[in-house]
Design an enzyme around this catalytic site. Structure first.
Site, mmCIF file in Angstrom:
data_model
loop_
_atom_site.group_PDB
_atom_site.id
_atom_site.type_symbol
_atom_site.label_atom_id
_atom_site.label_comp_id
_atom_site.label_asym_id
_atom_site.label_seq_id
_atom_site.Cartn_x
_atom_site.Cartn_y
_atom_site.Cartn_z
ATOM 1 N N ASP A 66 29.204 -41.708 -2.143
ATOM 2 C CA ASP A 66 30.593 -41.456 -1.776
ATOM 3 C C ASP A 66 31.216 -40.449 -2.744
ATOM 4 O O ASP A 66 31.236 -40.652 -3.949
ATOM 5 C CB ASP A 66 31.374 -42.773 -1.828
ATOM 6 C CG ASP A 66 32.666 -42.723 -1.052
ATOM 7 O OD1 ASP A 66 33.382 -41.721 -1.167
ATOM 8 O OD2 ASP A 66 32.980 -43.693 -0.336
ATOM 9 N N SER A 117 37.215 -41.344 3.654
ATOM 10 C CA SER A 117 35.867 -41.907 3.739
ATOM 11 C C SER A 117 35.622 -42.697 5.022
ATOM 12 O O SER A 117 34.484 -42.768 5.496
ATOM 13 C CB SER A 117 35.600 -42.825 2.537
ATOM 14 O OG SER A 117 35.596 -42.112 1.338
ATOM 15 N N GLU A 324 25.141 -47.176 -0.041
ATOM 16 C CA GLU A 324 26.266 -46.385 -0.554
ATOM 17 C C GLU A 324 26.422 -46.536 -2.064
ATOM 18 O O GLU A 324 26.451 -47.655 -2.584
ATOM 19 C CB GLU A 324 27.583 -46.809 0.103
ATOM 20 C CG GLU A 324 28.742 -45.923 -0.333
ATOM 21 C CD GLU A 324 30.108 -46.602 -0.296
ATOM 22 O OE1 GLU A 324 31.119 -45.889 -0.322
ATOM 23 O OE2 GLU A 324 30.155 -47.848 -0.269
ATOM 24 N N ASP A 370 29.963 -38.325 1.919
ATOM 25 C CA ASP A 370 30.966 -38.321 2.973
ATOM 26 C C ASP A 370 32.006 -37.221 2.778
ATOM 27 O O ASP A 370 32.578 -36.714 3.731
ATOM 28 C CB ASP A 370 31.657 -39.690 3.088
ATOM 29 C CG ASP A 370 32.044 -40.262 1.738
ATOM 30 O OD1 ASP A 370 31.812 -39.603 0.707
ATOM 31 O OD2 ASP A 370 32.583 -41.382 1.709
ATOM 32 N N HIS A 466 40.537 -36.335 -2.608
ATOM 33 C CA HIS A 466 39.345 -35.724 -2.041
ATOM 34 C C HIS A 466 39.552 -34.223 -1.893
ATOM 35 O O HIS A 466 40.659 -33.720 -2.049
ATOM 36 C CB HIS A 466 39.034 -36.320 -0.666
ATOM 37 C CG HIS A 466 38.711 -37.764 -0.689
ATOM 38 N ND1 HIS A 466 38.609 -38.528 0.458
ATOM 39 C CD2 HIS A 466 38.477 -38.624 -1.715
ATOM 40 C CE1 HIS A 466 38.311 -39.770 0.141
ATOM 41 N NE2 HIS A 466 38.235 -39.853 -1.177
#
Length: 504
Positions: A66, A117, A324, A370, A466
């Site tokens: 992630d 995500s 993950e 992601d 992000h």
């Protein structure tokens, strides 16, 4: 495990080797004898000799670090290499070898340039791009509106292959109800409805309840991670010593154990698990510990990966496993690269473990992220500069960096890594509501290398965001060569789905 090359591919490689050797004879010795030149020839030969595997995939492992976009991955590569005593830049991570095909992935959501995500993981699990903050709800589904879920639920890859007899597993260092692991099984109008839904919402259950339903129905055979507080009544003691969060008073862990599913809450119970029965394990109330802080009683990501593959491999019809590394993302959000790197290093070891335990002939492994973070790399730093530290100048005569730190125009050194925004902002709040000002503090190399150091950031935010940048995707095994070029993120589902249905 290595794939066997075809005779024609080997012959072609031999032909290439002969031609490049002939060419090298016409080059000056300083060029033809260069290790870089020879390594370049070898790489081309290996690429040409690579055989395409068109067999049918019995097993699929989707590995998502992630927040491990191309920039974060670059930093992790240097960090891992430097921990191994190298300068770092030359290091090759397990999935960066010529055994893996690779491509670039566009991560935007239907309605968001910079992704979340939940819909990014959802797109990989359903083949459909989704809306920001939603999981596996398509069509006219709207975030936070429960009544738009009905009729818009998307079928997941796990549901498809489970119906065909394959086992399904989830491994994460985040909460099992968090966005990326939830994308394997959940359908929700809000990724944050982990242990409750709004009053009057009847179109869906909370994510924890959906996970328990999946375990009890046989959709999910093994689930390992964190997040026990969402399965225990509010105020009740969790198996990990904290307090439950569920406002409905339900004890979902009791439901799980009553259904004959094993539950493990620590390393000792994890080690004692019986591989003949379904498994549910959570080591923490919320996310698992950062790798840099992980106590001995918590299994690592590598431990969980090995356990899951050992368990799932018992099914002769195969399995689907999503793994993950969730805390790579969380440390980036905190602006704390040292913890990002430690989790990233454990992530690379989990990829190596999955590859070692499986056979390229029948197992498709896809390694990706992601999304990326607002991470940046500063200055002209010399080779071997500690990636989590301050930038050293380039040496004029040596390969490794010079001994003096590079200085910015303000006369102060700077870290190799910075973030465009986050809690490490150099701007500090003044007396007014929107009053921010400041200048960069002077930092020593020792301070910058501390585990708790926050890399300097520009825009002040409580949590770094992000980024909308592309991420990489790597694959090996049946139909791995379909991972090629620049892909929409939802295409990953279609590659997995094609691989389990086509070939011999």
């Amino acid at each position: 495990m290595k794939t066997t090359f075809s005779i024609s591919a080997i012959a072609l490689a031999a032909s290439l080797a002969a031609s490049t050797t002939a060419m090298a004879q016409d080059l000056p010795p300083v060029q033809a004898s260069s290790d870089w030149f020879k390594a370049g020839e070898t790489t081309v030969e290996e690429i040409i000799a690579r055989a395409q595997n068109t067999g049918r995939a019995k097993n699929v492992i989707l590995m998502i670090a992630d927040g491990n976009g191309i920039g974060t991955n670059y930093a992790t590569r240097l960090y891992v290499g430097q921990q191994l005593g190298k300068l770092g830049e030359e290091h090759v991570l397990p999935y960066e070898t010529n055994g893996f095909y690779n491509g670039i992935v566009k991560t935007y959501n239907i309605n968001a340039q910079t992704p979340d995500s939940a819909p990014t993981a959802g797109s990989m699990n359903t083949g459909v791009k989704q809306r920001f903050n939603m999981i596996n709800v398509g069509g006219t589904g709207i975030h936070n509106e429960c009544d738009t879920v009905a009729g818009n639920e998307l079928t997941t890859f796990a549901e498809i292959v489970a119906a065909e007899g394959k086992s399904v597993g989830i491994v994460t260092t985040a909460r099992l109800t968090h966005a990326t692991p939830a994308a394997v099984f959940a359908k929700t109008a809000n990724r944050n409805w982990e242990d409750s839904v709004p009053e009057g919402c009847t179109a869906q259950k909370d994510i924890a309840s959906q996970l328990v339903d999946g375990l009890k129905s046989g959709l999910i055979d093994i689930a390992l991670g964190g997040g026990s507080r969402y399965f225990v009544p509010k105020g009740a003691v969790t198996p990990n010593g904290g307090k439950g969060h569920r406002p409905d008073g339900k004890d979902l862990l009791a439901d799980v154990e009553a259904a004959g599913i094993q539950y493990a809450s620590n390393r000792a119970e994890f080690d004692a698990l019986d591989l003949s029965r379904p498994i549910f394990g959570m080591w923490t109330d919320s996310h698992t510990s950062y790798e840099a802080d992980r106590p001995a009683e918590e299994p690592s990501l590598v431990d969980m990966t090995k356990k899951a593959i050992d368990f799932l491999s018992q099914n002769e019809d195969g399995y689907y496993l999503e793994i993950e590394a969730g805390r790579v993302d969380h440390a980036n959000h905190a602006g704390n690269f040292a913890r990002t790197a430690a989790d990233g290093m454990m992530w690379t070891e989990a990829v190596a473990m999955a590859d070692e335990m499986t056979d390229d002939k029948d197992t498709l492994i896809i390694v990706t992220a992601d999304h990326e973070h607002a991470i940046a790399f500063n200055g002209y730093c010399g080779r071997g500069t500690p990636i989590q530290g301050l930038c050293y100048n380039v040496s004029k005569t040596e390969i490794a960096h010079a001994d003096d730190l590079a200085l910015a125009d303000d006369g102060k050194p700077y870290s190799v890594i910075s973030y465009a925004n986050g809690s490490g902002s150099i701007l500090k709040k003044g007396e007014g509501e929107n009053d921010y000002s400041g200048s960069r503090p002077e930092v020593t190399q020792e301070e910058a290398m501390d585990l708790d150091y926050l890399q300097q950031a520009l825009v002040p935010m409580a949590s770094e965001t992000h980024s909308g940048e592309d991420v990489a995707v790597y694959a090996k095994g049946p139909w791995a060569h379909l991972v090629d070029g620049t892909l929409e993120q939802n295409v990953i589902f279609h590659i997995m789905n094609y691989a389990v249905r086509n070939g011999e």
